[in-house]
Design an enzyme around this catalytic site. Sequence first.
Site, mmCIF file in Angstrom:
data_model
loop_
_atom_site.group_PDB
_atom_site.id
_atom_site.type_symbol
_atom_site.label_atom_id
_atom_site.label_comp_id
_atom_site.label_asym_id
_atom_site.label_seq_id
_atom_site.Cartn_x
_atom_site.Cartn_y
_atom_site.Cartn_z
ATOM 1 N N TYR A 158 -26.205 -9.778 -42.977
ATOM 2 C CA TYR A 158 -25.673 -10.088 -41.643
ATOM 3 C C TYR A 158 -25.788 -8.876 -40.732
ATOM 4 O O TYR A 158 -25.364 -7.783 -41.083
ATOM 5 C CB TYR A 158 -24.202 -10.529 -41.732
ATOM 6 C CG TYR A 158 -24.024 -11.747 -42.603
ATOM 7 C CD1 TYR A 158 -24.830 -12.869 -42.422
ATOM 8 C CD2 TYR A 158 -23.067 -11.775 -43.613
ATOM 9 C CE1 TYR A 158 -24.690 -13.982 -43.229
ATOM 10 C CE2 TYR A 158 -22.922 -12.891 -44.417
ATOM 11 C CZ TYR A 158 -23.734 -13.986 -44.228
ATOM 12 O OH TYR A 158 -23.589 -15.082 -45.031
ATOM 13 N N HIS A 208 -23.443 -14.850 -37.566
ATOM 14 C CA HIS A 208 -22.215 -14.320 -38.167
ATOM 15 C C HIS A 208 -21.400 -13.516 -37.171
ATOM 16 O O HIS A 208 -20.846 -12.472 -37.514
ATOM 17 C CB HIS A 208 -22.567 -13.470 -39.399
ATOM 18 C CG HIS A 208 -21.682 -13.696 -40.584
ATOM 19 N ND1 HIS A 208 -20.643 -12.864 -40.916
ATOM 20 C CD2 HIS A 208 -21.673 -14.668 -41.523
ATOM 21 C CE1 HIS A 208 -20.044 -13.304 -42.018
ATOM 22 N NE2 HIS A 208 -20.651 -14.403 -42.402
HETATM 23 MG MG MG Z 1 -22.206 -18.511 -42.101
#
Ligand code: MG
Length: 400
Positions: A158, A208
Site C-alpha cells: 500500500y 487504501h
Molecule cells: Mg482494501
Amino acid sequence: MAAPTIRDVRAIATAPGGISLVVVKVETSEPGLDGLGCATFTQRWRAVVSAVDDYLRPFLVGKDVSRIEDLWQTAMVSSYWRNGPVLNNALSGADMALWDIKGKMAGMPVYELLGGRCRDGVAVYRHADGRDAEALVASVQGFMDQGYRFIRCQMGGYGGRHSGVGAPDGALPGAYYDPDAYARSVPAFLERVRAQVGFDVELLHDVHERLAPIEAIRLAKRLEPLRLFFLEDPLPPENNDWFRMLRAQCATPIAMGELFVHPAEWSPLVSGGLIDFIRVHVSAIGGLTPARKLAAVCEAFGVRTAWHGPGDVSPVGHAANLHLDLACPNFGVQEWSGFPDAVREVFPGCPEVRRGYAYVSEAPGLGVGIDLEKAARYPCGDRLPAWTLARRPDGSAARP
Ligand code: MG
C-alpha cells in the site's frame, strides 16, 4: 416443542496463520447444537473478547435461539451508545453463530435461508504484487495461469515503497512512503500490466486511503482508459463528501467501505449513485443480519457487493461472505486471501477455491467448524503490523 435457548456464548481467540482471529461460539440447550460466528477485529482482539464474554454473554444466555432479528436489534441498543468496530464485531460473532444454528436446525446451508443460490460459484480476486513492474506482471500471470480472472495489482504494498524518501533529522520510526511518487507510479505500472496481459482479465487497485482527496481524483481520471474493474478505497470515510466530485469527473468504477461501521457512512454513497461496489468488512458492521439488508438496499440502487476478504477475516467470516455472495443477485466480486494449512486444520470445513471460483462446504449452517484443541496451540499476539504506522516523507503520520 419449545425452541432451544442459548446456553453459553464465548469468544475464542486464535492465530493459526499468524493473524489474530476472534470467533464466537454459541451453545444451545439442545446437546450438540451450536454455532460459530466471526468477530475478528485483529488490531483490538482483546477488546472484542471482553465485549463478548463480559457483556453479550449475560445479555444472550437463556434467550430463544430462533429470534435472530430481535436479538440483533435488542443487543445492538443494549449499550445505548452503539456501533463502532468493537461492539459491532462482538455482535457479529453472536449473529453469525445464530444463523449457523438456524441452518443446522433447518438442515440447510445458510444461503438456502437467504433465498437460495443464484450462481454456482463465487468469482474471487487475488492480490498480485511485485517490487517492480516486471515482478508484478509475473505475479499477475501466475494468478491467470491458475484460472483467476480478477486480479488486484499493487507495486510494493500500500502506497508503494520508495527508497528515496528523505526523512528529516530525528524522524520517528514508521512505514515511510511518498504519496506523490506513489500516485505517479500507479498509472505507469498498470499500463505496463495491461500491455502485457490485455483487456480479457479484470484488474483492480487499492488506494487504501493513501492520497489527498484531490490526488485520488486525479489518479482515478488518469486510470479511466485502463478500464479497471474497480479502484478500491480511494478516499477515507472522513472525506465521504469528496465522492461527489470524484464521480462528476470520471467513470472509473469505485469500491468503498472496508472501514465503514455505521449506516450513515454508506447510505448517502449508495443512494446517491456515488460508488459502484460496497465492500464493508461484514463483521465490522454487525454480521449477516445487517449485511443482507445492506446488500438489498444496494441492489435497489444498482450497487454491487465486494465484501472485504483479507487474512484478518476468519474462515467462518469468509464462509458468511460466500453465503451472501451465492444468494445476492447484485454480487460483484469477492476478495480472497487464501488459507494457510494451519488455518485449515483449526477450522475444518474451510471454503475452497478452484479455477477462480470459491465454493462453500454444503454442510448445514455456515459449514465451518473449529478444533478447540488445535486453536489453543496458536495464541494471539499483541504486536501491530508495521503498515499501521504509516508516515509521509517529512515524518508526519498518515492514514495506513
Ligand atoms: Mg482494501
